[in-house]
Design a protein around this motif. Structure first.
Motif, mmCIF file in Angstrom:
data_model
loop_
_atom_site.group_PDB
_atom_site.id
_atom_site.type_symbol
_atom_site.label_atom_id
_atom_site.label_comp_id
_atom_site.label_asym_id
_atom_site.label_seq_id
_atom_site.Cartn_x
_atom_site.Cartn_y
_atom_site.Cartn_z
ATOM 1 N N LEU A 78 0.828 -1.206 0.000
ATOM 2 C CA LEU A 78 0.000 0.000 0.000
ATOM 3 C C LEU A 78 0.861 1.255 0.000
ATOM 4 C CD1 LEU A 78 -2.867 -0.999 2.473
ATOM 5 C CD2 LEU A 78 -2.904 -0.970 -0.023
ATOM 6 N N GLY A 79 1.981 1.185 0.711
ATOM 7 C CA GLY A 79 2.902 2.318 0.706
ATOM 8 C C GLY A 79 3.505 2.537 -0.672
ATOM 9 N N LEU A 80 3.888 1.435 -1.328
ATOM 10 C CA LEU A 80 4.417 1.536 -2.691
ATOM 11 C C LEU A 80 3.356 2.067 -3.648
ATOM 12 C CD1 LEU A 80 6.403 -1.837 -2.921
ATOM 13 C CD2 LEU A 80 7.320 0.459 -2.534
ATOM 14 N N LEU A 81 2.107 1.630 -3.446
ATOM 15 C CA LEU A 81 1.019 2.115 -4.282
ATOM 16 C C LEU A 81 0.814 3.622 -4.098
ATOM 17 C CD1 LEU A 81 -1.336 1.555 -6.214
ATOM 18 C CD2 LEU A 81 -2.754 1.047 -4.203
ATOM 19 N N VAL A 100 3.108 5.836 -3.249
ATOM 20 C CA VAL A 100 4.199 6.529 -3.937
ATOM 21 C C VAL A 100 3.959 6.551 -5.441
ATOM 22 C CG1 VAL A 100 6.666 6.460 -4.457
ATOM 23 C CG2 VAL A 100 5.866 5.989 -2.132
ATOM 24 N N ALA A 101 3.490 5.418 -5.981
ATOM 25 C CA ALA A 101 3.222 5.337 -7.422
ATOM 26 C C ALA A 101 2.112 6.305 -7.825
ATOM 27 C CB ALA A 101 2.847 3.909 -7.798
ATOM 28 N N ILE A 102 1.075 6.409 -7.007
ATOM 29 C CA ILE A 102 -0.020 7.336 -7.303
ATOM 30 C C ILE A 102 0.472 8.779 -7.271
ATOM 31 C CG2 ILE A 102 -2.207 8.244 -6.429
ATOM 32 C CD1 ILE A 102 -2.900 5.431 -5.509
ATOM 33 N N LEU A 103 1.310 9.109 -6.293
ATOM 34 C CA LEU A 103 1.846 10.463 -6.188
ATOM 35 C C LEU A 103 2.674 10.829 -7.416
ATOM 36 C CD1 LEU A 103 2.291 13.037 -4.530
ATOM 37 C CD2 LEU A 103 4.239 11.901 -3.429
ATOM 38 N N ILE A 104 3.551 9.915 -7.832
ATOM 39 C CA ILE A 104 4.369 10.176 -9.020
ATOM 40 C C ILE A 104 3.489 10.269 -10.264
ATOM 41 C CG2 ILE A 104 6.200 9.254 -10.485
ATOM 42 C CD1 ILE A 104 7.422 7.974 -8.012
#
Length: 269
Positions: A12-15, A17-21
């Motif tokens: 979820l944390g990686l997701l 970060v991916a959404i932010l980028i």
């Protein structure tokens, strides 16, 4: 939870970060580059200025690279967290067992804890000057209050049966503290240290911005004054990545030091 060797990553944390980028890239066509540079430009700026940044001299900074500014900030945070944790843990544990001490320290901690640290920080800057000492004390002040609360709560939550059993077998007070109190409260205290560490990065940057002459906070202030948007994003990115890496290391340390508790809970179940 994704596991790579001994490292565990939260999907979820990686997701997030991916959404932010992804949002960053989506907003690029609709936002002037003077307000929102591309991630590629920011990363390139950071890479080119990491070891040596000529424009830092133009800004009048004592640090001449992001690496130098980051080293100063990281060292301040670690010193402040170490000192503040030692003070907060000692006072918290003792106040949980000495009612007279708790009667005197609880009102102070309650009052100080309700005062926003950004309001208290100018007083420390006036008392101790604009330099490394005042910057470290601002962060240590916040950490000590946080760890006081966590340590006291951990000691209060520890079942008195354990200490009573140890004394029944003839354990002295130092032995009870060493073999019962400290191990029993360690997991909760380590969690408090991790939380205090997470908040220390922004506080350190603000303290540097207010009065210090070095560090990432001072660099952010000077870069923002010069309207260098790419440099500003690069500094924020560097600070965020550093905080994330240190938090991962702290989480790993907490997990390792608390592994005995996990094993005990598993065996009990």
């Amino acid at each position: 939870m994704l596991k790579f060797g001994r490292m565990r990553l939260d999907p979820l944390g990686l997701l997030g970060v991916a959404i932010l980028i992804g949002l960053w890239f989506v907003l690029l066509p609709f936002t002037p580059r003077a307000m929102l540079p591309s991630p590629v430009q920011v990363v390139r700026y950071l890479a080119e200025s990491f070891f040596y940044a000529p424009n830092f001299r133009y800004f009048g900074l004592a640090d001449h690279s992001f690496l130098s500014a980051l080293t100063y900030t990281v060292s301040n945070v670690l010193i402040a967290v170490g000192f503040g944790s030692a003070v907060g843990i000692l006072l918290g544990l003792f106040s949980a067992r000495v009612s007279a001490l708790r009667a005197g320290t609880d009102p102070i901690a309650l009052t100080v804890g309700n005062v926003p640290i950004l309001i208290a920080s100018p007083f420390l800057l006036m008392w101790f000057g604009s330099g490394r000492l005042s910057t470290v004390l601002v962060v240590a002040f916040y950490v000590s209050v946080t760890l006081y609360v966590y340590s006291q709560r951990a000691a209060v939550n520890l079942s008195p049966v354990f200490e009573a059993s140890a004394r029944t077998f003839g354990a002295s007070t130092p032995a009870v503290v060493r073999d019962v109190l400290l191990p029993g409260t360690l997991p909760e205290i380590l969690g408090g240290i991790r939380i205090a560490l997470a908040g220390s990065w922004g506080l350190e940057a603000v303290a540097e911005l207010l009065g210090d002459q070095r560090g990432i906070g001072k660099a952010i202030r000077s870069i923002a004054t010069a309207m260098d948007v790419e440099g500003l994003f690069a500094a924020l990115l560097l600070l965020g990545l550093t905080a994330m890496i240190v938090d991962l290391a702290a989480a790993r340390l907490v997990s390792g030091l608390s592994s005995w508790r996990t094993r005990d809970e598993t065996e009990t179940a």
